[in-house]
Motif scaffolding. Structure first.
Motif, short mmCIF file in Angstrom:
data_model
loop_
_atom_site.label_atom_id
_atom_site.label_comp_id
_atom_site.label_asym_id
_atom_site.label_seq_id
_atom_site.Cartn_x
_atom_site.Cartn_y
_atom_site.Cartn_z
N LEU A 295 6.23 4.98 -0.31
CA LEU A 295 7.59 4.49 -0.52
C LEU A 295 7.51 3.31 -1.48
N HIS A 296 8.24 3.37 -2.58
CA HIS A 296 8.25 2.28 -3.55
C HIS A 296 9.68 1.78 -3.70
N LEU A 297 9.85 0.49 -3.48
CA LEU A 297 11.18 -0.13 -3.47
C LEU A 297 11.31 -1.19 -4.54
N VAL A 298 12.55 -1.47 -4.91
CA VAL A 298 12.88 -2.55 -5.83
C VAL A 298 13.97 -3.38 -5.20
N ALA A 299 13.89 -4.69 -5.37
CA ALA A 299 14.97 -5.60 -5.02
C ALA A 299 15.69 -5.91 -6.33
N GLU A 300 16.98 -5.62 -6.36
CA GLU A 300 17.76 -5.80 -7.57
C GLU A 300 18.85 -6.85 -7.35
N ALA A 301 18.96 -7.76 -8.31
CA ALA A 301 20.01 -8.78 -8.30
C ALA A 301 20.65 -8.81 -9.68
N ASN A 302 21.96 -8.69 -9.72
CA ASN A 302 22.70 -8.72 -10.99
C ASN A 302 22.16 -7.71 -11.99
N GLY A 303 21.83 -6.50 -11.51
CA GLY A 303 21.38 -5.44 -12.39
C GLY A 303 19.94 -5.57 -12.87
N ARG A 304 19.19 -6.49 -12.30
CA ARG A 304 17.82 -6.75 -12.74
C ARG A 304 16.86 -6.68 -11.55
N ALA A 305 15.74 -5.99 -11.74
CA ALA A 305 14.72 -5.93 -10.69
C ALA A 305 14.03 -7.29 -10.58
N VAL A 306 14.12 -7.91 -9.41
CA VAL A 306 13.51 -9.23 -9.20
C VAL A 306 12.41 -9.20 -8.15
N GLY A 307 12.14 -8.02 -7.62
CA GLY A 307 11.07 -7.86 -6.64
C GLY A 307 10.78 -6.39 -6.43
N ALA A 308 9.63 -6.13 -5.85
CA ALA A 308 9.23 -4.75 -5.58
C ALA A 308 8.30 -4.73 -4.37
N ALA A 309 8.21 -3.57 -3.77
CA ALA A 309 7.30 -3.40 -2.63
C ALA A 309 6.90 -1.93 -2.55
N ALA A 310 5.78 -1.70 -1.89
CA ALA A 310 5.33 -0.33 -1.64
C ALA A 310 4.77 -0.24 -0.23
N LEU A 311 5.01 0.88 0.39
CA LEU A 311 4.44 1.23 1.69
C LEU A 311 3.57 2.44 1.46
N ARG A 312 2.29 2.32 1.84
CA ARG A 312 1.35 3.41 1.60
C ARG A 312 0.68 3.83 2.91
N PRO A 313 1.20 4.91 3.52
CA PRO A 313 0.61 5.40 4.76
C PRO A 313 -0.78 5.98 4.51
N PHE A 314 -1.64 5.85 5.52
CA PHE A 314 -2.97 6.42 5.46
C PHE A 314 -2.94 7.86 5.98
N TYR A 315 -4.09 8.53 5.96
CA TYR A 315 -4.20 9.94 6.36
C TYR A 315 -5.23 10.11 7.47
N GLY A 316 -5.28 11.33 7.98
CA GLY A 316 -6.30 11.72 8.94
C GLY A 316 -6.28 10.86 10.20
N ARG A 317 -7.42 10.36 10.58
CA ARG A 317 -7.53 9.58 11.81
C ARG A 317 -6.86 8.22 11.71
N ARG A 318 -6.40 7.86 10.49
CA ARG A 318 -5.66 6.61 10.30
C ARG A 318 -4.20 6.89 9.96
N LYS B 209 0.83 2.47 -13.90
CA LYS B 209 0.07 3.35 -13.00
C LYS B 209 -0.16 2.71 -11.64
N TRP B 210 -0.40 1.39 -11.61
CA TRP B 210 -0.59 0.68 -10.34
C TRP B 210 0.66 0.79 -9.47
N ALA B 211 1.83 0.72 -10.10
CA ALA B 211 3.09 0.73 -9.35
C ALA B 211 3.55 2.14 -8.97
N GLU B 212 2.91 3.17 -9.49
CA GLU B 212 3.30 4.54 -9.17
C GLU B 212 2.87 4.90 -7.75
N PRO B 213 3.65 5.75 -7.08
CA PRO B 213 3.20 6.28 -5.79
C PRO B 213 1.89 7.04 -5.96
N ARG B 214 1.00 6.87 -5.00
CA ARG B 214 -0.28 7.58 -5.03
C ARG B 214 -0.20 8.90 -4.30
#
Length: 164
Positions: free
Chosen positions: A52-75, A42-47
């Motif tokens: 944007l949720h990304l994975v870094a894959e090496a040799n068919g295996r996820a070895v890293g991940a990242a997420a970009l979470r834009p804010f709303y409204g005045r932010r 649930k933590w890794a799911e998009p809110r």
């Protein structure tokens, strides 16, 4: 290391769970020990559809991940992000490639002016990475988190893109 950055998928949950439960990841984040698979999934799911949720894959295996979470409204001009790298590949450019993909998306696809995060003041590897990409320390939150039996400080860091 031959690395592919791609969108995170349902099949990545086990790899993300493994990274999340490594002591070095937990030490650098607000994660607690012994979190369940479901909690991590649930933590890794998009809110929101804008995340944007990304994975870094090496040799068919996820070895890293990242997420970009834009804010709303005045932010709506700002966003936050997180990066996670497997212990086995720390220091091999995985974090750099994930952060480059996050910044490219923020700058060139969703028009984010301000990209921000907090980082523990003792996380020198992460601070060095963020500075390499133009992030600056804007301040310190004292006693921001309780970790390993004591209160620790975090830096608030941000990168401002020059508006075109």
């Amino acid at each position: 290391m031959d690395l592919t950055i791609r969108a995170m998928g349902e099949n990545d949950a086990a790899a993300i769970f493994e990274i999340y439960n490594q002591p070095s990841f937990r030490h650098g984040t607000l994660a607690l020990p012994y979190e369940s698979f479901e909690t991590v999934r649930k933590w890794a799911e998009p809110r929101s559809p804008r995340d944007l949720h990304l994975v870094a894959e090496a040799n068919g295996r996820a070895v890293g991940a990242a997420a970009l979470r834009p804010f709303y409204g005045r932010r709506a001009h700002a966003a936050e992000f997180w990066i996670a790298v497997h212990d086995e590949v720390v220091g091999h450019g995985v974090g750099s490639q994930l952060l480059a993909a996050v910044i490219d998306t923020a700058d060139n696809w969703i028009n984010v002016l301000r990209l921000e995060m907090t980082v523990f003041t003792d996380n020198e590897r992460a601070i060095t990475l963020y500075k390499k990409f133009g992030f600056e320390i804007e301040g310190t939150h004292r006693a921001a988190s309780f970790r390993n039996g004591r209160y620790d400080d975090v830096y608030c860091m941000a990168r401002l893109r020059s508006p075109s």
